[in-house]
Motif scaffolding. Structure first.
Motif, short mmCIF file in Angstrom:
data_model
loop_
_atom_site.label_atom_id
_atom_site.label_comp_id
_atom_site.label_asym_id
_atom_site.label_seq_id
_atom_site.Cartn_x
_atom_site.Cartn_y
_atom_site.Cartn_z
N THR A 143 0.83 -1.21 0.00
CA THR A 143 0.00 0.00 0.00
C THR A 143 0.86 1.26 0.00
O THR A 143 0.62 2.20 -0.77
CB THR A 143 -0.93 0.01 1.22
N LYS A 144 1.87 1.29 0.84
CA LYS A 144 2.75 2.45 0.91
C LYS A 144 3.54 2.61 -0.38
O LYS A 144 3.71 3.73 -0.89
CB LYS A 144 3.71 2.31 2.10
N SER A 145 4.05 1.50 -0.91
CA SER A 145 4.83 1.57 -2.15
C SER A 145 4.00 2.08 -3.31
O SER A 145 4.42 3.00 -4.04
CB SER A 145 5.38 0.17 -2.48
N TRP A 146 2.82 1.52 -3.49
CA TRP A 146 1.97 1.95 -4.60
C TRP A 146 1.54 3.40 -4.44
O TRP A 146 1.44 4.13 -5.43
CB TRP A 146 0.77 1.03 -4.72
N GLY A 147 1.31 3.82 -3.21
CA GLY A 147 0.96 5.21 -2.98
C GLY A 147 2.09 6.14 -3.39
O GLY A 147 1.87 7.19 -4.02
N ARG A 148 3.32 5.77 -3.07
CA ARG A 148 4.48 6.55 -3.49
C ARG A 148 4.54 6.64 -5.02
O ARG A 148 4.80 7.71 -5.59
CB ARG A 148 5.77 5.89 -3.00
N GLY A 149 4.35 5.49 -5.66
CA GLY A 149 4.44 5.46 -7.12
C GLY A 149 3.40 6.33 -7.78
O GLY A 149 3.69 7.07 -8.74
N ARG A 150 2.18 6.26 -7.29
CA ARG A 150 1.11 7.08 -7.88
C ARG A 150 1.39 8.57 -7.65
O ARG A 150 1.20 9.39 -8.57
CB ARG A 150 -0.24 6.69 -7.27
N ASN A 151 1.85 8.93 -6.48
CA ASN A 151 2.16 10.34 -6.21
C ASN A 151 3.29 10.82 -7.09
O ASN A 151 3.29 11.97 -7.57
CB ASN A 151 2.51 10.53 -4.74
N ARG A 152 4.26 9.97 -7.31
CA ARG A 152 5.41 10.33 -8.13
C ARG A 152 5.02 10.55 -9.58
O ARG A 152 5.46 11.51 -10.22
CB ARG A 152 6.46 9.22 -8.04
N ASP A 153 4.20 9.66 -10.12
CA ASP A 153 3.89 9.69 -11.55
C ASP A 153 2.73 10.60 -11.91
O ASP A 153 2.55 10.96 -13.08
CB ASP A 153 3.60 8.27 -12.04
N GLY A 154 1.89 10.97 -10.93
CA GLY A 154 0.82 11.92 -11.19
C GLY A 154 -0.43 11.30 -11.80
O GLY A 154 -0.47 10.11 -12.15
N ARG A 155 -1.45 12.14 -11.94
CA ARG A 155 -2.75 11.66 -12.39
C ARG A 155 -2.74 11.17 -13.83
O ARG A 155 -3.55 10.33 -14.22
CB ARG A 155 -3.79 12.77 -12.26
N GLU A 156 -1.83 11.70 -14.64
CA GLU A 156 -1.81 11.32 -16.06
C GLU A 156 -1.49 9.84 -16.26
O GLU A 156 -1.80 9.27 -17.30
CB GLU A 156 -0.82 12.18 -16.84
N LEU A 157 -0.86 9.22 -15.25
CA LEU A 157 -0.56 7.79 -15.34
C LEU A 157 -1.45 6.95 -14.43
O LEU A 157 -1.14 5.80 -14.14
CB LEU A 157 0.91 7.54 -14.99
N SER A 158 -2.58 7.52 -14.03
CA SER A 158 -3.48 6.80 -13.13
C SER A 158 -3.99 5.50 -13.75
O SER A 158 -4.05 4.46 -13.09
CB SER A 158 -4.65 7.70 -12.74
N ASP A 159 -4.36 5.56 -15.03
CA ASP A 159 -4.87 4.35 -15.70
C ASP A 159 -3.79 3.28 -15.78
O ASP A 159 -4.07 2.08 -15.61
CB ASP A 159 -5.38 4.69 -17.10
N PHE A 160 -2.57 3.72 -16.06
CA PHE A 160 -1.47 2.76 -16.11
C PHE A 160 -1.30 2.07 -14.76
O PHE A 160 -1.13 0.85 -14.67
CB PHE A 160 -0.17 3.45 -16.51
N TRP A 161 -1.35 2.86 -13.68
CA TRP A 161 -1.17 2.29 -12.36
C TRP A 161 -2.30 1.33 -11.99
O TRP A 161 -2.07 0.32 -11.32
CB TRP A 161 -1.06 3.41 -11.32
N ASP A 162 -3.51 1.61 -12.45
CA ASP A 162 -4.62 0.69 -12.20
C ASP A 162 -4.29 -0.68 -12.78
O ASP A 162 -4.47 -1.72 -12.13
CB ASP A 162 -5.91 1.22 -12.81
N GLY A 163 -3.80 -0.69 -14.02
CA GLY A 163 -3.44 -1.95 -14.67
C GLY A 163 -2.23 -2.59 -14.03
O GLY A 163 -2.16 -3.82 -13.89
N TRP A 164 -1.26 -1.73 -13.66
CA TRP A 164 -0.04 -2.26 -13.05
C TRP A 164 -0.34 -2.97 -11.73
O TRP A 164 0.18 -4.05 -11.48
CB TRP A 164 0.96 -1.15 -12.81
N GLU A 165 -1.15 -2.36 -10.90
CA GLU A 165 -1.43 -2.96 -9.59
C GLU A 165 -2.07 -4.33 -9.75
O GLU A 165 -1.74 -5.27 -9.00
CB GLU A 165 -2.32 -2.02 -8.78
N ARG A 166 -2.99 -4.46 -10.70
CA ARG A 166 -3.60 -5.78 -10.93
C ARG A 166 -2.56 -6.78 -11.40
O ARG A 166 -2.54 -7.94 -10.94
CB ARG A 166 -4.73 -5.65 -11.97
N ALA A 167 -1.67 -6.34 -12.29
CA ALA A 167 -0.65 -7.24 -12.83
C ALA A 167 0.36 -7.64 -11.76
O ALA A 167 0.75 -8.81 -11.67
CB ALA A 167 0.05 -6.58 -14.01
N GLU A 168 0.78 -6.68 -10.93
CA GLU A 168 1.75 -7.00 -9.89
C GLU A 168 1.14 -7.94 -8.85
O GLU A 168 1.79 -8.88 -8.39
CB GLU A 168 2.26 -5.73 -9.22
#
Length: 217
Positions: A143-168
């Motif tokens: 949870t902490k790691s993914w939160g860091r990643g989302r904050n780092r990459d910003g809203r423009e990569l939100s969709d990517f992170w949604d897919g990434w979290e499922r894949a990871e």
């Protein structure tokens, strides 16, 4: 003997570097060191600091091996382009993936070296473990790691992170790395702390990966 935690400042990882340099080669002449953990857990930063402590050891980022369509289906490419040549003592010729252009970039050459750090989610997967001299796991919750990643990459990569979290999540459910780690690395406000040895790993057997509910790091 009960293993003892080791602490270091952010700029000094000398003792851990000495441990790694003293390991026997695991891939031809190379000591292959895996640095795994959740996306956003600080693997890239830690790998860079450790590489510096090792006198400039190269770092292979698995983000350069994965693609949009193959977030985790990259082992065959990694073996063919990098691991097999290095195991034979030959230079590896490989092409990093460009996440903006969505294609592989210019070819790079990686010479056989005493120590090669491989960092990224999946660096400790079962296909790679037999070839690793040591596996390090970044002990930061999902949870902490993914939160860091989302904050780092910003809203423009939100969709990517949604897919990434499922894949990871699916990857670690099928092929967990942490239970096989030789060393657990934690980051604090003052530096890094690591613990090595089977007793340490067994003493914290509940996987961080499994303990949380439901990219580049």
């Amino acid at each position: 003997m009960e293993p003892q935690p080791s602490r270091t400042s952010l700029t000094s990882l000398t003792s851990l570097a000495h441990e790694i340099a003293a390991l026997p080669p695991s891939l031809g002449p190379v000591r292959l060191i895996g640095i795994d953990g959740h996306a956003g857990s600080g693997k890239s930063t830690f790998a860079g600091r450790l590489a510096e402590a090792l006198g400039g050891a190269p770092v292979l980022h698995l983000d350069d091996v994965a693609t949009h369509d193959e977030l985790f289906d990259w082992p065959d490419r990694l073996f063919a382009q990098v691991l097999e040549p290095l195991a034979a003592g030959r230079p590896a010729h490989w092409a990093p993936y460009d996440w903006v252009e969505r294609r592989f970039g210019p070819e790079r050459v990686l010479e056989p070296v005493p120590v090669l750090l491989v960092e990224g989610v999946g660096a400790g997967r079962r296909a790679l473990r037999p070839h690793l001299a040591r596996l390090l796991w970044m002990e930061t919750s999902r949870t902490k790691s993914w939160g860091r990643g989302r904050n780092r990459d910003g809203r423009e990569l939100s969709d990517f992170w949604d897919g990434w979290e499922r894949a990871e999540h699916a990857h670690f459910a099928n092929d967990p790395s942490r239970p096989f780690a030789d060393t657990l690395v934690r980051q604090s406000s003052t530096g890094y702390e690591w613990s090595s040895g089977a007793a340490v790993i067994a003493g914290t057997a509940t996987s961080v990966t499994k303990g949380d509910e439901l990219p580049r790091a």
